[in-house]
Design a protein around this motif. Structure first.
Motif, PDB file in Angstrom:
ATOM      1  N   GLY A  27       0.835  -1.188   0.000  1.00 18.70           N
ATOM      2  CA  GLY A  27       0.000   0.000   0.000  1.00 18.70           C
ATOM      3  C   GLY A  27       0.872   1.241   0.000  1.00 18.70           C
ATOM      4  O   GLY A  27       1.985   1.226   0.525  1.00 18.70           O
ATOM      5  N   THR A  52     -10.442   2.376  -9.013  1.00 14.66           N
ATOM      6  CA  THR A  52     -11.243   1.887  -7.887  1.00 14.66           C
ATOM      7  C   THR A  52     -12.582   1.344  -8.381  1.00 14.66           C
ATOM      8  O   THR A  52     -13.021   0.270  -7.961  1.00 14.66           O
ATOM      9  CB  THR A  52     -11.460   3.010  -6.848  1.00 14.66           C
ATOM     10  N   SER A  58      -7.964  -0.602  -3.909  1.00 17.38           N
ATOM     11  CA  SER A  58      -8.745  -0.398  -2.680  1.00 17.38           C
ATOM     12  C   SER A  58      -8.196   0.844  -1.987  1.00 17.38           C
ATOM     13  O   SER A  58      -7.012   1.155  -2.082  1.00 17.38           O
ATOM     14  CB  SER A  58      -8.644  -1.615  -1.758  1.00 17.38           C
ATOM     15  N   GLU A  59      -9.092   1.552  -1.316  1.00 13.51           N
ATOM     16  CA  GLU A  59      -8.711   2.743  -0.560  1.00 13.51           C
ATOM     17  C   GLU A  59      -9.070   2.508   0.895  1.00 13.51           C
ATOM     18  O   GLU A  59     -10.175   2.098   1.204  1.00 13.51           O
ATOM     19  CB  GLU A  59      -9.461   3.971  -1.065  1.00 13.51           C
ATOM     20  N   THR A  60      -8.119   2.767   1.777  1.00  9.74           N
ATOM     21  CA  THR A  60      -8.339   2.594   3.206  1.00  9.74           C
ATOM     22  C   THR A  60      -7.946   3.882   3.918  1.00  9.74           C
ATOM     23  O   THR A  60      -6.852   4.400   3.684  1.00  9.74           O
ATOM     24  CB  THR A  60      -7.475   1.433   3.749  1.00  9.74           C
ATOM     25  N   ILE A  62      -6.542   5.815   6.918  1.00  7.52           N
ATOM     26  CA  ILE A  62      -5.642   5.534   8.037  1.00  7.52           C
ATOM     27  C   ILE A  62      -5.343   6.851   8.754  1.00  7.52           C
ATOM     28  O   ILE A  62      -5.546   7.928   8.198  1.00  7.52           O
ATOM     29  CB  ILE A  62      -4.324   4.863   7.587  1.00  7.52           C
ATOM     30  N   GLN A  70      -5.221   8.568   3.032  1.00  9.18           N
ATOM     31  CA  GLN A  70      -5.743   7.469   2.221  1.00  9.18           C
ATOM     32  C   GLN A  70      -4.598   6.551   1.833  1.00  9.18           C
ATOM     33  O   GLN A  70      -3.605   6.987   1.251  1.00  9.18           O
ATOM     34  CB  GLN A  70      -6.399   7.999   0.943  1.00  9.18           C
ATOM     35  N   THR A  75      -5.883  -4.407  -5.520  1.00  9.12           N
ATOM     36  CA  THR A  75      -6.665  -5.559  -5.073  1.00  9.12           C
ATOM     37  C   THR A  75      -6.099  -6.799  -5.775  1.00  9.12           C
ATOM     38  O   THR A  75      -5.316  -6.662  -6.728  1.00  9.12           O
ATOM     39  CB  THR A  75      -8.143  -5.391  -5.465  1.00  9.12           C
TER      40      THR A  75
END
Length: 105
Positions: A27, A52, A58-60, A62, A70, A75
């Motif tokens: 990531g 996306t 994928s975006e998470t 944090i 982000q 994926t």
């Protein structure tokens, strides 16, 4: 590995660079990609949104240094699509040149 398939969504220069960067990491923060690619925030957001929506990134959200960030990652589908696209490009590069020149005659 899937059969090589040229992928026009990934092939666009900025999206190809994004996928290449993400393929080498678990990531990467949006801001780091922004710095490396040299696009505006809105332009990068558009490129990321397309990947996306296709299910490739994928975006998470944090929190680091008390700031929300982000984290972007390929994926499994994105890794597969990128690998297939890379293989298709390599096939094009490695294909024998079948054109003949008038100078060869």
């Amino acid at each position: 590995m899937p059969e090589p398939a040229f992928n026009p969504l990934i092939h666009a220069p900025h999206r190809l660079r994004i996928c290449a960067m993400l393929s080498r990491a678990d990531g990467i923060e949006f801001g780091e990609i922004l710095d490396r690619i040299g696009l505006t925030k809105s332009a990068l957001s558009k490129q990321v949104a397309q990947l996306t929506e296709a299910g490739y990134i994928s975006e998470t959200a944090i929190v680091r240094d008390r700031r929300s960030r982000q984290l972007l990652a390929l994926t499994p589908e994105g890794r597969e699509a990128y690998a297939a696209h890379k293989a298709a490009l390599q096939e094009l590069i490695d294909a024998p040149d079948r054109t003949t020149s008038t100078m060869d005659a």
